[in-house]
Structure formats: C-alpha cells, structure tokens
Scaffold this active site. Structure first.
Site, PDB file in Angstrom:
ATOM      1  N   HIS A 175       0.828  -1.223   0.000  1.00 56.40           N
ATOM      2  CA  HIS A 175       0.000   0.000   0.000  1.00 56.40           C
ATOM      3  C   HIS A 175       0.857   1.267   0.000  1.00 56.40           C
ATOM      4  CE1 HIS A 175      -3.396  -2.650   1.238  1.00 56.40           C
ATOM      5  NE2 HIS A 175      -2.452  -3.223   1.959  1.00 56.40           N
ATOM      6  N   SER A 296      16.019  22.178 -14.134  1.00 53.18           N
ATOM      7  CA  SER A 296      14.872  23.027 -14.421  1.00 53.18           C
ATOM      8  C   SER A 296      15.389  24.372 -14.905  1.00 53.18           C
ATOM      9  CB  SER A 296      14.044  23.209 -13.148  1.00 53.18           C
ATOM     10  OG  SER A 296      13.248  24.379 -13.256  1.00 53.18           O
ATOM     11  N   LYS A 302      16.528  21.777  -8.918  1.00 53.78           N
ATOM     12  CA  LYS A 302      15.873  20.565  -9.441  1.00 53.78           C
ATOM     13  C   LYS A 302      16.828  19.627 -10.160  1.00 53.78           C
ATOM     14  CE  LYS A 302      11.853  19.770  -9.549  1.00 53.78           C
ATOM     15  NZ  LYS A 302      10.790  20.450 -10.285  1.00 53.78           N
ATOM     16  N   GLU A 309      10.580   9.054 -16.217  1.00 59.73           N
ATOM     17  CA  GLU A 309       9.211   9.501 -16.504  1.00 59.73           C
ATOM     18  C   GLU A 309       8.802   9.159 -17.930  1.00 59.73           C
ATOM     19  OE1 GLU A 309       8.549  13.673 -14.840  1.00 59.73           O
ATOM     20  OE2 GLU A 309      10.645  13.307 -14.377  1.00 59.73           O
TER      21      GLU A 309
END
Ligand code: ARG
Length: 477
Positions: A175, A296, A302, A309
């Site tokens: 979970h 970024s 970042k 992704e």
C-alpha cells in the site's frame, strides 16, 4: 459527396507510361486518383521490410528453379538482380516510389528494370498476400530476438546491482506504506523475475510464429509443384503453415509480439515509477547522475528523472499498438483485406519504443547510486519490525499468532504515542503490555536481525539474496 470533389476523379493514365499499373495493367487502363495513391501506399513504412522481402524472394526463386518451374538461368538472373537491389537500398541510392505502393512492388519493379524478363517469373506461384505475411513474420522474429537480447541486458544490470546491494536495507512496502525491511538487492531481483517471464513469453511467441506462410499464394494455394518445406527451411522456419487461408490472414504473431511487449512496457513502467519515487528528497533512496536527469530552467535545485518519466509515459504507445491491431483485425473475414496493411506501423512503433525504453532503463540501473542512509532512515519510520515482535511472542511465549499480533499492535500503539521506535521501548514498558517479555526481544527488533531472519526460499536475508543472485546468473545470463 466525395465524387463531386475535383481531386476524387482519377486522372487519365498516360497511355505511354510503362509504369502505369505495371503489375495489374491487363485489367486497368486508368491510374489511381492522387488521394488513392496516398491512402493505398505503404512504402513509407513497409520499406523497413526490404531485407526480409529480398530474402523471401531469393528463397522462392531458388525453390522455383529446384522444382523446374523456372530455369536456372532465370533463377541466376533473379538472384543477381536481387543482390543489386539490396546493394542499392543499402547504399541509399534506391528510389522508393509511392506509385509502386509497397516494398514488394518496389523491389520487383526495380528488378525488372535491372534484369528484364526473368523478373516477371519471380511472382510465379506466390502472391503479395503470402509474401507480406512471410516478410512480416521474418521481421517480427528478428524483433523478438532483439527484445530478448535487450531484456537480458537489463537483467544483467539488475543482477550486478543486486549483488552489490544484497545487504543494503530499505523499507519494503505494501500500500506504499512501510511494511517490513527488505534489501535493495532483493527488490531488484524481483524485476529480474518479471523480465525472465517476459523472455519466456518472447520464446513462446517465437516458437509459435515460426511457420512459413510462403506458398499459401493468394489464399488457396497454387497449382505449381512448389516445395514449401524447402522455402520454409531456407528462411529458418520450422515448417510451412498448414492451411493456406490461415497462412495469409494470420497476424497472431504480431499480436503476440505486442502482447508480450505490452507486459514488458508495463514492467518497465513500474520500475520507472519506483525510480521516480526513489530519487525524490522525500524518499532519498537513490540518486541519478547528470547522465540520466535534467535540470529546471527556473528552479536551480531541481534534478528531474526525465528518462524514468518517459519510460513510464511511453508505455501507452506499446499498449496502444496492441489495441490498434486487435481492433483492426477483429472484424475481418478470411482471408486478406487491405485493412491488414495497417498491421505494420503499430508493431514498428512498439519495437522502437521498447528498444529505447529498455536501453534507457538499463542505463539508469547502471547509473544510479544508492543512498543507504536514506533507505535506512525510511525503513525505520513505520515500525517495520512489528511482525518480528509478534513472531518473537509466538516463538518465545508459545502464544498463537493472532494473539501475538494483538500484543505487538499494543507495543506499536505505545511507541507511536511516545514518538519512538519499537526498540526504544523499555523492558518495563513492554512488560506493561505483557509481563512475559524479556530482554531477548530486543535481539529481533533491529532491521538487520529482521532481514537476516528471512531465510526462507525466495526471502530477503542477505545470504539468501546472494544465493539468488548466483542462481539468477545461471538461469538468465
Ligand atoms: N502492402 C500490402 C500489405 O502490407 C501487401 C499485400 C497486398 N495484397 C493485396 N491483396 N493487395 O498488406
């Protein structure tokens, strides 16, 4: 409605154009409308099949001569001409022509320009229907072999990293809540198993694919005394297909490639999702180097896991390809319909996507650096040794597991209230829950003791993981 549009009317065919309808010129005198040529042509994508088309034609011509259907002189001219066509394509000098519709007609028409009449005998006892089924099978067979090799390379990377981290403790989740401590090596080996099943599906699909449709001809077989076993063997097939109607209309091999590939893509996506989570500052389990991240343009801090992704994001293309092909095929009566020309692009797209995603994933697995302290900190957060506490109560006090679960639950509640870990509870505090607790219980409450105790087959104990790594090398590499 369309017929009122000026561009829908077929332009008059120039009577003196020898290429006009060269392959079915007997019946046809007009040429196709421009839009007809555009919708009909597949050369824009099926040129990928050129090697397979030439191999298939060579096997066919050789068989035709062996059976006395064409002369050996014609065969030799055809084989030599096909080599020249191949050389032109290889060299980039071959002119792919939309008016020649597809790879089969492009190759044959060029062959005719090169060698003249003997080229006209090549299409004896075959049709583009068995030709395209054969070419496409040959292509998918190679794609399956490449997929297997790429999967194996990823398994090798995972196994190497698993060996390195056989004892590195991280939280195991259910979970997405901390459940029990496991080792990072154990976690990586879970993916090795998934990819092993993927490779099994690839092997199964390859074995089922490996029957040769060539000689099914248009759909009904042929009156010529062909030798289908000969062409099948020459092209590396196990045997010819048993039914000519099935031979030209079957695309199960492409579906199986896409189905197996979809499961691969799903596995890669799950791993990619974990990588995305693991490199957040909240998790801080791993770090990807500059090689697999981007910055970024506005937020200097970042470091984004774009490759992971994109692996996750591209999954839809592969699953979408499977869906396209299933939908395309589901209403088609036997045998060939032109709809089936739509079978290739989804497969080509999926193949490119899978190759890219597997290479990127293998790169990330080899690139990532582990933060053992970050993993440990996370593992300590959620009372991950509560099960070990319950197991101690069962074994040391002879209490049934259900009751032990209750006792351990009360210990968790107490630790939660105090804001500490289970091993930070004093013996007095534990005895306030059950007076039979002894000092011995602390032995099982560490993360190390927890993972080390799980020595059951397939379990997370570091020595068990090391043995699993060795076994995986033997099973998969
Ligand atoms: N370009 C066609 C395809 O890819 C080749 C087969 C054409 N057969 C036919 N009967 N028109 O499916």
């Amino acid at each position: 409605m369309n017929s009122t549009r000026p561009d829908a009317a077929p332009p008059p065919a120039p009577a003196d154009d020898p290429q006009s309808n060269a392959l079915w010129g007997g019946r046809f005198s007009g040429g196709p409308a421009a839009i007809m040529e555009t919708i009909n042509a597949s050369i824009g994508f099926d040129r990928k099949l050129w090697r397979q088309d030439i191999a298939g034609s060579k096997a066919h011509a050789t068989m035709l001569a062996a059976r006395g259907i064409i002369t050996t002189a014609d065969r030799d001219a055809i084989l030599k001409g096909l080599d020249q066509v191949a050389a032109e394509i290889e060299a980039g000098t071959f002119q792919f022509r939309t008016d020649r519709e597809d790879i089969h007609m492009n190759v044959e028409a060029r062959l005719r320009e090169l060698i003249g009449d003997p080229a006209g005998r090549l299409h004896t006892a075959r049709s583009r229907n068995d030709q395209v089924a054969t070419d496409f099978k040959l292509w998918v067979r190679d794609a399956l072999d490449r997929l297997d090799a790429d999967l194996k390379a990823l398994q090798a990377a995972l196994i190497d990293r698993a060996e390195e981290h056989a004892g590195t403790i991280m939280p195991g989740f259910t979970h997405l809540q901390v459940a029990q401590p496991v080792t990072f090596g154990h976690h990586l080996l879970a993916y090795v198993e998934m990819l092993g099943r993927d490779r099994g599906r690839v092997r199964d699909a390859r074995a089922r694919l490996n029957e040769c449709p060539l000689g099914s001809a248009a759909l009904a077989g042929t009156p010529y005394p062909i030798d289908r076993a000969m062409t099948a063997a020459a092209l590396g097939f196990d045997r010819p297909t048993a039914n000519s109607l099935d031979g030209v209309s079957d695309r199960d091999f492409a579906l199986e490639y896409l189905a197996a590939g979809s499961i691969v893509a799903m596995h890669l996506s799950r791993l990619a999702e974990e990588i995305v989570l693991w490199c957040t500052p909240q998790f801080r389990f791993i770090r990807l180097t500059d090689a697999f991240t981007t910055g970024s343009s506005i937020m200097p801090q970042k470091r984004n896991p774009d490759a992971a992704e994109l692996v996750r994001g591209k999954t839809g293309r592969v699953i979408g390809s499977l869906n396209s092909l299933l939908v395309m095929l589901k209403g088609l009566p036997l045998t060939y319909s032109k709809d089936m020309q739509e079978d290739k692009e989804p497969v080509f797209e999926a193949e490119e996507t899978l190759a890219l995603c597997l290479a990127a994933t293998t790169g990330m697995i080899r690139d990532l650096t582990v933060d053992p302290a970050g993993m440990r900190r996370a593992a300590e957060l959620g009372f991950p040794t509560a099960t070990d506490l319950a197991d101690w109560v069962v074994r040391s006090l002879g209490v049934p597991f259900r009751d032990a679960h209750h006792i351990a639950g009360r210990a968790v509640k107490l630790a939660e209230a105090k804001g500490c870990g289970l091993s930070d509870l004093s013996l007095d505090e534990l005895c306030s829950i059950d007076p039979r607790f002894t000092d011995d219980v602390y032995r099982v409450l560490t993360l190390e003791a927890s993972v080390a105790s799980r020595t059951s087959l397939g379990g997370t104990a570091p020595d068990t993981v090391r043995a699993a790594v060795a076994a995986a090398r033997g099973r998969f590499l």
